[in-house]
Design a protein around this motif. Structure first.
Motif, mmCIF file in Angstrom:
data_model
loop_
_atom_site.group_PDB
_atom_site.id
_atom_site.type_symbol
_atom_site.label_atom_id
_atom_site.label_comp_id
_atom_site.label_asym_id
_atom_site.label_seq_id
_atom_site.Cartn_x
_atom_site.Cartn_y
_atom_site.Cartn_z
ATOM 1 N N ASN A 178 0.838 -1.194 0.000
ATOM 2 C CA ASN A 178 0.000 0.000 0.000
ATOM 3 C C ASN A 178 0.875 1.247 0.000
ATOM 4 O O ASN A 178 1.767 1.390 0.829
ATOM 5 C CB ASN A 178 -0.916 0.016 1.224
ATOM 6 C CG ASN A 178 -2.035 -0.992 1.105
ATOM 7 O OD1 ASN A 178 -2.436 -1.372 0.015
ATOM 8 N ND2 ASN A 178 -2.547 -1.428 2.236
ATOM 9 N N VAL A 179 0.612 2.131 -0.956
ATOM 10 C CA VAL A 179 1.347 3.386 -1.073
ATOM 11 C C VAL A 179 0.322 4.514 -1.159
ATOM 12 O O VAL A 179 -0.561 4.482 -2.009
ATOM 13 C CB VAL A 179 2.252 3.406 -2.326
ATOM 14 C CG1 VAL A 179 2.915 4.757 -2.506
ATOM 15 C CG2 VAL A 179 3.283 2.292 -2.258
ATOM 16 N N THR A 180 0.450 5.490 -0.265
ATOM 17 C CA THR A 180 -0.449 6.639 -0.274
ATOM 18 C C THR A 180 0.232 7.808 -0.957
ATOM 19 O O THR A 180 1.378 8.143 -0.648
ATOM 20 C CB THR A 180 -0.847 7.043 1.158
ATOM 21 O OG1 THR A 180 -1.511 5.940 1.773
ATOM 22 C CG2 THR A 180 -1.776 8.240 1.155
ATOM 23 N N CYS A 181 -0.473 8.426 -1.893
ATOM 24 C CA CYS A 181 0.001 9.636 -2.554
ATOM 25 C C CYS A 181 -0.924 10.764 -2.113
ATOM 26 O O CYS A 181 -2.141 10.631 -2.189
ATOM 27 C CB CYS A 181 -0.041 9.484 -4.073
ATOM 28 S SG CYS A 181 1.079 8.224 -4.705
ATOM 29 N N GLU A 182 -0.331 11.852 -1.661
ATOM 30 C CA GLU A 182 -1.130 12.948 -1.103
ATOM 31 C C GLU A 182 -0.761 14.276 -1.753
ATOM 32 O O GLU A 182 0.401 14.618 -1.902
ATOM 33 C CB GLU A 182 -0.919 13.043 0.404
ATOM 34 C CG GLU A 182 -1.777 14.096 1.071
ATOM 35 C CD GLU A 182 -1.683 14.057 2.588
ATOM 36 O OE1 GLU A 182 -2.666 14.439 3.232
ATOM 37 O OE2 GLU A 182 -0.631 13.634 3.119
ATOM 38 N N PHE A 183 -1.805 15.002 -2.152
ATOM 39 C CA PHE A 183 -1.658 16.361 -2.667
ATOM 40 C C PHE A 183 -2.132 17.300 -1.572
ATOM 41 O O PHE A 183 -3.296 17.268 -1.167
ATOM 42 C CB PHE A 183 -2.519 16.564 -3.925
ATOM 43 C CG PHE A 183 -2.356 17.916 -4.556
ATOM 44 C CD1 PHE A 183 -1.388 18.109 -5.525
ATOM 45 C CD2 PHE A 183 -3.157 18.985 -4.188
ATOM 46 C CE1 PHE A 183 -1.228 19.353 -6.123
ATOM 47 C CE2 PHE A 183 -2.994 20.223 -4.771
ATOM 48 C CZ PHE A 183 -2.039 20.414 -5.745
ATOM 49 N N LYS A 184 -1.221 18.103 -1.077
ATOM 50 C CA LYS A 184 -1.540 19.018 0.022
ATOM 51 C C LYS A 184 -0.610 20.211 -0.078
ATOM 52 O O LYS A 184 0.569 20.052 -0.401
ATOM 53 C CB LYS A 184 -1.354 18.301 1.360
ATOM 54 C CG LYS A 184 -1.891 19.040 2.548
ATOM 55 C CD LYS A 184 -1.795 18.172 3.792
ATOM 56 C CE LYS A 184 -2.453 18.876 4.957
ATOM 57 N NZ LYS A 184 -2.375 18.058 6.176
ATOM 58 N N GLY A 185 -1.138 21.388 0.184
ATOM 59 C CA GLY A 185 -0.311 22.589 0.112
ATOM 60 C C GLY A 185 0.168 22.908 -1.286
ATOM 61 O O GLY A 185 1.227 23.505 -1.467
ATOM 62 N N GLY A 186 -0.568 22.462 -2.297
ATOM 63 C CA GLY A 186 -0.233 22.769 -3.683
ATOM 64 C C GLY A 186 0.785 21.867 -4.340
ATOM 65 O O GLY A 186 1.297 22.176 -5.404
ATOM 66 N N ALA A 187 1.097 20.717 -3.711
ATOM 67 C CA ALA A 187 2.095 19.814 -4.297
ATOM 68 C C ALA A 187 1.832 18.375 -3.871
ATOM 69 O O ALA A 187 1.191 18.125 -2.847
ATOM 70 C CB ALA A 187 3.498 20.226 -3.871
ATOM 71 N N TRP A 188 2.347 17.453 -4.648
ATOM 72 C CA TRP A 188 2.280 16.029 -4.315
ATOM 73 C C TRP A 188 3.458 15.668 -3.419
ATOM 74 O O TRP A 188 4.586 16.072 -3.695
ATOM 75 C CB TRP A 188 2.335 15.164 -5.583
ATOM 76 C CG TRP A 188 1.077 15.225 -6.380
ATOM 77 C CD1 TRP A 188 0.863 15.959 -7.513
ATOM 78 C CD2 TRP A 188 -0.138 14.535 -6.113
ATOM 79 N NE1 TRP A 188 -0.417 15.769 -7.955
ATOM 80 C CE2 TRP A 188 -1.053 14.898 -7.117
ATOM 81 C CE3 TRP A 188 -0.550 13.651 -5.114
ATOM 82 C CZ2 TRP A 188 -2.353 14.406 -7.155
ATOM 83 C CZ3 TRP A 188 -1.840 13.158 -5.152
ATOM 84 C CH2 TRP A 188 -2.725 13.528 -6.153
ATOM 85 N N GLY A 189 3.198 14.895 -2.386
ATOM 86 C CA GLY A 189 4.273 14.398 -1.535
ATOM 87 C C GLY A 189 5.028 13.268 -2.210
ATOM 88 O O GLY A 189 6.224 13.080 -2.000
ATOM 89 N N ALA A 190 4.339 12.496 -3.029
ATOM 90 C CA ALA A 190 4.928 11.398 -3.804
ATOM 91 C C ALA A 190 4.139 11.300 -5.088
ATOM 92 O O ALA A 190 2.971 11.675 -5.139
ATOM 93 C CB ALA A 190 4.851 10.088 -3.024
ATOM 94 N N THR A 191 4.764 10.818 -6.144
ATOM 95 C CA THR A 191 4.061 10.702 -7.419
ATOM 96 C C THR A 191 3.970 9.245 -7.840
ATOM 97 O O THR A 191 4.615 8.372 -7.264
ATOM 98 C CB THR A 191 4.769 11.511 -8.527
ATOM 99 O OG1 THR A 191 6.088 10.999 -8.685
ATOM 100 C CG2 THR A 191 4.808 12.978 -8.189
ATOM 101 N N ASN A 192 3.170 9.006 -8.863
ATOM 102 C CA ASN A 192 3.002 7.671 -9.418
ATOM 103 C C ASN A 192 2.906 7.822 -10.926
ATOM 104 O O ASN A 192 1.844 8.140 -11.443
ATOM 105 C CB ASN A 192 1.747 7.004 -8.852
ATOM 106 C CG ASN A 192 1.592 5.575 -9.307
ATOM 107 O OD1 ASN A 192 2.175 5.167 -10.300
ATOM 108 N ND2 ASN A 192 0.805 4.812 -8.588
ATOM 109 N N ALA A 193 4.013 7.625 -11.614
ATOM 110 C CA ALA A 193 4.049 7.823 -13.058
ATOM 111 C C ALA A 193 3.424 6.665 -13.826
ATOM 112 O O ALA A 193 3.286 6.738 -15.036
ATOM 113 C CB ALA A 193 5.486 8.038 -13.519
ATOM 114 N N ASN A 194 3.039 5.615 -13.144
ATOM 115 C CA ASN A 194 2.484 4.437 -13.810
ATOM 116 C C ASN A 194 0.962 4.541 -13.916
ATOM 117 O O ASN A 194 0.241 3.646 -13.512
ATOM 118 C CB ASN A 194 2.886 3.175 -13.035
ATOM 119 C CG ASN A 194 2.644 1.923 -13.837
ATOM 120 O OD1 ASN A 194 2.554 1.975 -15.061
ATOM 121 N ND2 ASN A 194 2.521 0.810 -13.168
ATOM 122 N N ILE A 195 0.495 5.669 -14.456
ATOM 123 C CA ILE A 195 -0.935 5.918 -14.631
ATOM 124 C C ILE A 195 -1.164 6.387 -16.054
ATOM 125 O O ILE A 195 -0.426 7.236 -16.558
ATOM 126 C CB ILE A 195 -1.432 7.012 -13.663
ATOM 127 C CG1 ILE A 195 -1.234 6.598 -12.217
ATOM 128 C CG2 ILE A 195 -2.895 7.347 -13.912
ATOM 129 C CD1 ILE A 195 -1.547 7.705 -11.226
#
Length: 154
Positions: free
Chosen positions: A78-95
């Motif tokens: 399980n990997v959580t990606c979060e957009f907060k404060g105008g930016a992503w904390g982590a990305t997922n390019a496999n989309i």
């Protein structure tokens, strides 16, 4: 694989704090103005790490900025990606998002629809780099036609 939309608030009409679960194949449908394109924009933003796609969809008059949490299964973890404060904390390019934006960015069949174009509708290119090359070919063809027309008048 996207497993769960945990949270999406202050993004157009979305105010999802209860979330939604996704399967390997999930169909997203709804009336116009219900957030399908906004969800696509959020996923595109995550895939490209471009916050503009989310920020363009910030809810008008919202008390807070967009906040998104998505849960993915990446290699069984399980990997959580979060957009907060105008930016992503982590990305997922496999989309990959196959929507009208994908089509306009990646499918080219010419700029004009005339009798010759109808005869050659099988001619198209796929992929952003190829679309750019095809557009350049069209520009060069137009330049050649303009030069030929100018020569004919001399």
């Amino acid at each position: 694989m996207l497993k769960r939309l945990v949270r999406m608030t202050s993004v157009t009409t979305w105010n999802a704090t209860a979330g939604a679960t996704f399967q390997k194949s999930t169909i997203v449908y709804g009336d116009n103005g219900r957030g399908k394109t906004s969800l696509s924009a959020v996923l595109r933003s995550l895939a490209t790490n471009d916050p503009t796609h989310v920020l363009e969809r910030a809810a008008i008059g919202a008390a807070s900025t967009p906040h998104v949490q998505l849960l993915f299964d990446v290699a069984g973890k399980n990997v959580t990606c979060e957009f907060k404060g105008g930016a992503w904390g982590a990305t997922n390019a496999n989309i990959e998002i196959f929507d009208t934006r994908f089509i306009s960015d990646n499918v080219y069949s010419g700029d004009l629809i005339d009798p010759e174009h109808r005869r050659q509708l099988y001619h198209f290119v796929l992929g952003a780099a190829n679309v750019a090359l095809a557009e350049k070919v069209d520009q060069l063809d137009m330049a050649v036609r303009d030069a030929n027309a100018k020569c004919a008048t001399l």
